[in-house]
Design an enzyme around this catalytic site. Structure first.
Site, PDB file in Angstrom:
ATOM      1  N   ARG A  20       0.852  -1.200   0.000  1.00  0.00           N
ATOM      2  CA  ARG A  20       0.000   0.000   0.000  1.00  0.00           C
ATOM      3  C   ARG A  20       0.882   1.243   0.000  1.00  0.00           C
ATOM      4  NH1 ARG A  20      -5.154  -1.798   2.075  1.00  0.00           N
ATOM      5  NH2 ARG A  20      -5.406  -3.844   1.075  1.00  0.00           N
ATOM      6  N   GLU A  39     -10.238  -2.091  13.156  1.00  0.00           N
ATOM      7  CA  GLU A  39     -10.582  -3.022  12.075  1.00  0.00           C
ATOM      8  C   GLU A  39      -9.403  -3.941  11.765  1.00  0.00           C
ATOM      9  OE1 GLU A  39      -9.945  -3.145   7.555  1.00  0.00           O
ATOM     10  OE2 GLU A  39     -10.732  -1.203   8.197  1.00  0.00           O
ATOM     11  N   SER A  72     -11.642  -6.624   6.339  1.00  0.00           N
ATOM     12  CA  SER A  72     -12.668  -6.000   5.526  1.00  0.00           C
ATOM     13  C   SER A  72     -13.067  -6.988   4.443  1.00  0.00           C
ATOM     14  CB  SER A  72     -12.129  -4.707   4.895  1.00  0.00           C
ATOM     15  OG  SER A  72     -13.136  -4.036   4.189  1.00  0.00           O
ATOM     16  N   ARG A  86      -1.652  -6.684  12.187  1.00  0.00           N
ATOM     17  CA  ARG A  86      -2.633  -5.963  12.999  1.00  0.00           C
ATOM     18  C   ARG A  86      -3.366  -6.903  13.952  1.00  0.00           C
ATOM     19  NH1 ARG A  86      -6.491  -1.435  10.311  1.00  0.00           N
ATOM     20  NH2 ARG A  86      -4.434  -0.684   9.648  1.00  0.00           N
TER      21      ARG A  86
END
Length: 600
Positions: free
Chosen positions: A372, A523, A526, A574
Site C-alpha cells: 500500500r 478493524e 474487511s 494488525r
C-alpha cells in the site's frame, strides 16, 4: 671615550660593586647593577668580563693514533656498555613475553577448558551431545550437559563468576569457582570479561540450588562450569539488552501519528526507543518479548492454515505484479514492466475471486505480502504487510462467510491461549495487556446499529457516513462495556465507502453486502459478498472510474459462469498487535516498511 679608557672604567666599577656585595647581601641592588654592567661590558667590548679561560690543547699530535693502553681501555668500556644495553633489551623482551603469555592465558590460548574456539566452518563432526536450555530441569540434576547461547550477563563474586546464558526465550545461570571442576583463577577472569551477546559453548554439571534462580527462566537449576568457550565474539553493543528488556514505564497510545520521536522514561530508567530498536533490529529481536511476539505471529499463520484446510479450503499463490490497481485506488507502487506500466498488488483480490468463483476451487486462501503506497505515518499502518485472505463460494447468503470467519477467529484465539501460554506471559512481562474477550458465537451488529450506539453515547455519526478511526475506537469501548467482548462483526456498510466489486444490498441501494471485523476497536478485516454478474461488475467499475482495459482479464473471467461468492482480507500484523494489546504495529512486524523506513 676610547676603548681602553672604557675598559678601565667598567672594570673599576664592577670591582667596586663586587666589594659592596659582600657587605650588603640583603640588598639586591648592587648585585643587579653589577650584572647589568657585565652585560654592558660584553656589548661594548665584545668579550666577557674577567680573566680569559685557556683552551686546553690535546697532548701530542692530534693525528697521532691512541696508545694501545687507551685503545684497550676504550674497547672494554664499549663492550661493557654494549653488554649493559643487551641486558636491557633481553629484560624488556622477557617482560613482553611474560605479558603476552599472561594475556594469552587470560584469553584461553592453549587452554583446554576455556578460550576462543576456531571458527566453525563445517570442518568436523563430533559426537558431542547438545542440550537445549529450555530442557534443563531438575530431572537432569547430576548429569553433564553442553549448551550454546548468548552471554546475557556476567557477575564476578569473590573467587568465582556467575554468567547467564540465553537461547531464544530461555535462560540459565552458570557458576564457575576456583578449584571446582578444574576452574582456575585465569578461567574465572576469562569468563568475567566475555563481551555480552557473544555466543558461548558451556559444558558443566546440572545442579539444583537451594534458592530458585529468579532472574532466569530455568529457575530450578544451574550449571557448574567445567569448560567455557567463545564460539563467536560480539563487538561493543549499541544498547544493553537489559535496557531493551525493561518493562514499559507507561501504556503508550495506539492511535494517532507516529513520529519516531524517542522520549525519556518517566521513571528515569533507560529504555531503548522504537527507532533505535528498528535500526538494530537483529539485536532487538533477541529480547524475550520480541521472541514471543513473533512466535505468536507464526502460530496465527499456522492456525489460519490448519482451520481453513480442515474446512475444505485450498491454499493458492497469486502474482504480486499486476497490470492495474487491484482495488481501483491510486495508492499503489507503480513500476515499469518491460516498457509497460504495472504495479505491486494491493491485495490478491481479483485472483482469489477468479480461483474461487471462476476456476472450480470454490474455497481458497492465501498468505502473502500486500503493498500500500499510502503516506500514512500512523501507529497502525504499514506500506507492506502480510495479508491472510480467503474467498469462498456461497449457496444463498454471505452470512455463510461470516460463520466461517467467526469459527476461524475463535479457533485462532483459542489456539493462541492454549499453545502459546509461555509466549503470552513473556510478552506481558514487558508489555502488560489484558486478555482478549470474545463471545461464542461472535457478536454481530449492523452498521446502522453501530452508528446508533455512537449517537447514544453523544457522538455525531450518520448512518451513511464513513467511520473515523476515533469513532471506531469509541465504538469498540461501547461494545466492550455493553456486550463484554473485544471482538465483533459489523455488516451492511454504505455502498459508497466500499470497493467496486462489492455486491449492493438487495433491499437498500445505499447499502452493501459488506462487513468489517474489529478487535479492541480497530478493524482487522474487511470483506463482502462479491459481484459475480459481469454486467453489474462492469457497471460498478465504471462508477468508480476504473479503466476497463486495466481489468479486462478480470471481467472476462466472470463471463463463463461464476459462482456467487464472498470473502475478506486480514492483516496479520494488525491481528497480532491487537490480540497482544501492543501500541504500535511496528512491534508486530519483523522488518517494518513505512513511508520513512526501507531498511534493514
Amino acid at each position: 671615550m676610547g676603548k681602553a679608557e672604557l675598559k678601565t672604567k667598567l672594570t673599576a666599577e664592577i670591582s667596586e660593586l663586587g666589594s659592596q656585595i659582600a657587605a650588603a647581601k640583603k640588598d639586591g641592588k648592587p648585585k643587579d647593577e653589577m650584572l647589568a654592567l657585565k652585560v654592558t661590558y660584553k656589548e661594548e667590548l665584545g668579550e666577557d668580563f674577567g680573566p680569559k679561560k685557556e683552551v686546553k690543547k690535546p697532548k701530542g699530535d692530534a693525528n697521532q693514533a691512541p696508545s694501545a693502553k687507551n685503545a684497550e681501555k676504550a674497547a672494554k668500556k664499549a663492550a661493557a656498555k654494549a653488554e649493559k644495553e643487551a641486558k636491557k633489551v633481553a629484560n624488556r623482551k622477557a617482560r613482553e613475553e611474560a605479558e603476552k603469555l599472561k594475556a594469552a592465558k587470560l584469553a584461553g590460548v592453549g587452554q583446554e577448558n576455556y578460550g576462543k574456539m576456531e571458527p566453525i566452518k563445517s570442518q568436523v563432526i563430533t559426537k558431542k551431545i547438545w542440550t537445549n536450555i529450555k530442557d534443563l530441569t531438575a530431572a537432569k540434576e547430576g548429569t553433564e550437559v553442553t549448551i550454546r547461547g548468548h552471554m546475557q550477563a556476567s557477575r564476578p563474586m569473590g573467587k568465582g563468576v556467575f554468567a547467564v546464558i540465553r537461547s531464544a526465550l530461555y535462560t540459565v545461570q552458570t557458576v564457575a569457582f576456583e578449584g571446582t571442576n578444574g576452574v582456575t583463577k585465569d578461567m574465572v577472569q576469562f569468563i568475567g570479561k566475555v563481551t555480552n551477546e557473544s555466543i558461548v559453548d558451556v559444558t558443566g554439571i546440572v545442579t539444583c540450588p537451594s534458592d530458585k534462580v529468579e532472574k532466569c527462566t530455568q529457575k530450578d537449576v544451574e550449571i557448574q562450569v567445567k569448560s567455557f568457550h567463545i564460539t563467536v565474539e560480539s563487538t561493543t553493543l549499541p544498547f544493553q539488552m537489559e535496557d531493551a528488556c525493561r518493562p514499559d514505564a507507561e501504556k503508550e497510545t495506539d492511535v494517532g501519528e507516529y513520529t519516531g520521536e524517542e522520549k525519556e522514561s518517566a521513571d528515569g530508567l533507560i529504555r531503548v526507543g522504537q527507532e533505535t530498536r528498528l535500526n538494530y533490529r537483529w539485536l532487538d529481536l533477541r529480547t524475550p518479548a520480541n521472541q514471543s511476539i513473533f512466535r505468536v505471529e507464526g502460530m496465527v499463520g499456522m492456525l489460519f492454515r490448519e482451520i481453513l484446510m480442515s474446512k475444505g479450503f485450498t491454499e493458492i499463490h497469486t502474482p504480486k505484479i499486476i497490470g492495474g490497481a487491484s482495488e481501483g485506488g491510486s495508492d499503489v507502487f507503480n513500476l515499469d514492466y518491460f516498457g509497460r506500466p504495472a504495479c505491486l498488488a494491493m491485495s490478491p483480490q481479483l485472483h482469489k475471486q477468479i480461483c474461487a468463483a471462476c476456476s472450480g476451487f470454490e474455497r481458497v486462501f492465501e498468505c502473502g505480502p500486500v503493498f500500500r503506497a499510502e503516506n500514512s505515518n500512523t501507529r497502525r499502518h504499514l506500506c507492506e504487510f502480510n495479508g491472510m485472505d480467503l474467498e469462498m463460494a456461497i449457496n444463498e447468503h454471505y452470512y455463510e462467510v461470516l460463520e466461517v470467519f467467526s469459527d476461524l477467529f475463535i479457533g485462532i484465539f483459542d489456539g493462541l491461549n492454549e499453545r502459546c501460554k509461555d509466549e503470552l506471559e513473556r510478552v506481558r512481562e514487558q508489555h502488560p495487556f489484558e486478555d482478549l474477550k470474545y463471545l461464542r458465537p461472535t457478536l454481530r451488529l449492523t452498521y446502522a446499529e453501530g452508528c446508533a450506539l455512537l449517537r447514544g453515547a453523544g457522538i455525531n455519526q450518520g448512518d451513511l457516513d464513513d467511520l473515523s478511526t476515533e469513532n471506531e475506537r469509541k465504538l469498540g469501548e461501547i461494545v466492550r462495556e455493553k456486550y463484554e467482548t473485544d471482538f465483533f462483526i459489523m455488516d451492511e456498510y454504505p455502498l459508497s465507502v466500499r470497493p467496486f466489486y462489492t455486491m449492493p444490498h438487495p433491499k437498500d441501494p445505499k447499502l452493501s453486502n459488506s462487513y468489517d471485523i474489529f478487535i479492541r476497536g480497530q478493524e482487522i478485516l474487511s470483506g463482502a459478498q462479491r459481484i459475480h454478474l459481469p454486467d453489474l461488475l462492469e457497471e460498478r467499475a465504471k462508477a468508480h472510474g476504473i479503466p476497463m482495459d486495466s481489468i479486462s482479464a478480470y471481467l472476462d473471467s466472470f463471463k463463463h459462469g461464476a459462482l456467487p461468492h464472498g470473502g475478506g482480507g486480514i492483516g496479520l500484523e494488525r491481528v497480532v498487535m491487537l490480540f497482544l494489546g501492543l501500541p504500535n504495529i511496528r512491534k508486530a512486524s519483523f522488518f517494518p516498511r513505512d513511508p520513512k523506513r526501507i531498511s534493514p
